[in-house]
Design a protein around this motif. Structure first.
Motif, PDB file in Angstrom:
ATOM      1  N   TYR B  38       0.807  -1.227   0.000  1.00  0.00           N
ATOM      2  CA  TYR B  38       0.000   0.000   0.000  1.00  0.00           C
ATOM      3  C   TYR B  38       0.841   1.278   0.000  1.00  0.00           C
ATOM      4  CZ  TYR B  38      -4.454  -2.512   0.636  1.00  0.00           C
ATOM      5  OH  TYR B  38      -5.555  -3.298   0.464  1.00  0.00           O
ATOM      6  N   GLN B  42       0.355   3.899  -2.920  1.00  0.00           N
ATOM      7  CA  GLN B  42      -0.209   5.217  -2.613  1.00  0.00           C
ATOM      8  C   GLN B  42       0.745   6.352  -2.982  1.00  0.00           C
ATOM      9  OE1 GLN B  42      -1.609   4.168   1.341  1.00  0.00           O
ATOM     10  NE2 GLN B  42      -3.731   4.570   0.731  1.00  0.00           N
ATOM     11  N   HIS B  47      -5.101   4.726  -4.922  1.00  0.00           N
ATOM     12  CA  HIS B  47      -5.818   4.777  -3.657  1.00  0.00           C
ATOM     13  C   HIS B  47      -5.989   3.353  -3.141  1.00  0.00           C
ATOM     14  CE1 HIS B  47      -8.473   6.329  -0.623  1.00  0.00           C
ATOM     15  NE2 HIS B  47      -9.559   5.726  -1.124  1.00  0.00           N
ATOM     16  N   CYS B  48      -5.619   3.088  -1.892  1.00  0.00           N
ATOM     17  CA  CYS B  48      -5.724   1.723  -1.375  1.00  0.00           C
ATOM     18  C   CYS B  48      -6.737   1.654  -0.239  1.00  0.00           C
ATOM     19  CB  CYS B  48      -4.367   1.238  -0.872  1.00  0.00           C
ATOM     20  SG  CYS B  48      -3.142   1.128  -2.198  1.00  0.00           S
TER      21      CYS B  48
END
Lengths: 328, 328
Positions: B38, B42, B47-48
């Motif tokens: 992530y 990011q 977008h995680c």
């Protein structure tokens, strides 16, 4: 060290060998069926002659047949009376199927002075223009002998390969060579061709070809080369290829049956069976050793050494060699 | 242009797709079963989210399943109630065998919103660390549809591939896809494995392996990769692979018979049969054209287009495409 070598045929293989030997200090004399490469060869120091008689009179220790297979009977017929007068010369060749060359040599009455050789080197090119002494870099040669082969003749060819070419070698009989070459080259060429035939016969062939990626490309590459050359190679080794194709067909049928029957254990065994080859390919260490070659039955001792994965890398004396092992 | 895409699974394929779409200006939201990629994702603007529910609430036009096959039933089960509340989202995937994913999607009750996809891209690596937006450079995708697939759902996935990924596509049904993939990938993997098994079973295996050169290396390369992964792939497509193996076995047996019988004409036909594929591989011109997609039976019209070797390269409008032909 072999001091004088004769080369018959200055194509890719013969030209590359002549240039390599010449670069390594061997006195090389060459004959080609047409003299077009002579100017370039002579500029490098390779002596070129216009007849096979002149080549033999030069008294090379080894005379290497690098001519096309189709010219073999005529050349051997011409060599027979010449070599009868020069029994010191050992005849060898570079063909990829050894049984056929051996029988041609025997038919010409030259079996006594012959030792077969097959360098594992080559590329898709041909002719003197493509000849390159580096073609043999790192090459392994198979030498083929018979129970009646004189040791001194084997020694001449073996020293030529190890000392003058700087290569490795294994010693086989012609049958063992042709079976092994059938397994790793001739039969796989038929398999690759069958794959592209399977595609062409498929109703959705354009779709399948569109989806094809790396595995397909690699497995069918050899089917894209001249099919006539592949056919000739396969037919020269027909007995071995026939048997290997039947064995492959039965392996593929066994997997088809296992898939139909949901036979987990047969599937597991099929995918585990080749593990020794996967390990062989990932090997990074190759132990070295020495072998004393016996006076009696030396052919069998060297064949057994090859079976153990030992490749000869040097001579300590005339009856003792160094080897490197790459084995499963 | 698709503006919002959801990615499930940030491994090699999902991560590469997320990075490519993000680089091309698409708003990408991703979920992974563990959050370790992530921070890096990011940092690039991907977008995680921590749950599939958050992913669906983001309302992507396309939601792409890039998770391992073994996680599929659980993920589909979790998605079912979420997608029922967001019927605008089209579900797709990137699996290499389409029949199995389709049946899992149907079992989860998600058949209506699903369009299958299979990008012809990949390498031997795995995981986010190997993810690369260039993995898809020049890729062709197969899109798989059913007679009941809504055109708007097909259009979403097709535009995602052509416009947002800059790739080409062909449209198939799952069965045609899996038969074609069986022919050019799954069955050849079994053939390569059979070759190494043939070698390992041979008494002279060390000799044969010593003589092996380029043809053997290329034809057995795929047999060196993880045999368990190959086995899983073959078993997923077992019906097609079984049939293709029987066909290959019968081709190899026919050549063995022709060699035994000295059947010149059968040998000639065998080596000539694949010529259309040799010509296909040497093609250098790929004509372009346009196709109007009919409202009725558009699935069949696009399948026939793929059969003709046409790959879709762009949309002129929602019912008209540009294509490039590469055909036998």
């Amino acid at each position: 060290m072999v001091e004088k070598v004769g080369i018959i045929g200055l194509g890719l293989i013969g030209g590359s060998l002549a240039r390599r030997l010449n670069a390594n200090g061997v006195e090389v004399t060459a004959w080609n069926h047409r003299p077009h490469p002579y100017a370039a060869a002579q500029a490098e120091g390779i002596h070129c002659v216009n007849t096979l008689a002149e080549l033999v009179v030069f008294e090379p220790q080894a005379l290497v047949l690098c001519n096309p297979l189709k010219a073999m009977p005529r050349i051997l017929g011409e060599l027979k009376p010449l070599l009868d007068e020069h029994p010191g010369i050992t005849l060898t060749d570079v063909g990829s199927v050894k049984g056929m060359v051996l029988s041609q040599v025997e038919q010409a009455g030259l079996g006594e002075c012959y030792v077969g050789a097959h360098p594992m080197a080559g590329n898709e090119l041909s002719g003197w223009a493509a000849a390159d002494p580096h073609l043999y870099d790192g090459a392994l040669w198979a030498i083929t002998v018979r129970p009646t082969t004189a040791y001194r003749r084997f020694l001449t060819i073996a020293e030529l390969i190890v000392n003058d070419c700087g290569n490795r070698l294994i010693v086989l009989d012609s049958d063992t060579h042709d079976r092994a070459a059938g397994l790793i080259s001739h039969m796989p060429h038929v398999v690759a061709t069958s794959l592209i035939n399977e595609l062409v016969d498929n109703h959705d062939r354009n779709i399948a070809a569109a989806l094809a990626a790396g595995s397909w490309r690699d497995m069918t590459r050899v089917a894209l080369t001249d099919p006539n050359r592949t056919r000739a190679m396969v037919e020269e080794d027909r007995v071995n290829v026939e048997q290997l194709l039947r064995s492959m067909a039965s392996r593929l049928t066994a997997v088809a049956d296992a898939l139909r029957d949901g036979d987990e254990s047969a599937m597991g065994e099929f995918f585990a069976e080749g593990q020794p080859f996967r390990d062989y390919k990932s090997a990074r260490e190759f132990p070295e050793g020495e072998l004393a070659i016996p006076e009696q039955d030396w052919q069998r001792a060297l064949l057994e050494s090859a079976c153990r994965g030992e490749a000869i890398t040097g001579f300590i004396d005339a009856h003792r060699v160094r080897f490197r092992i790459h084995a499963m």
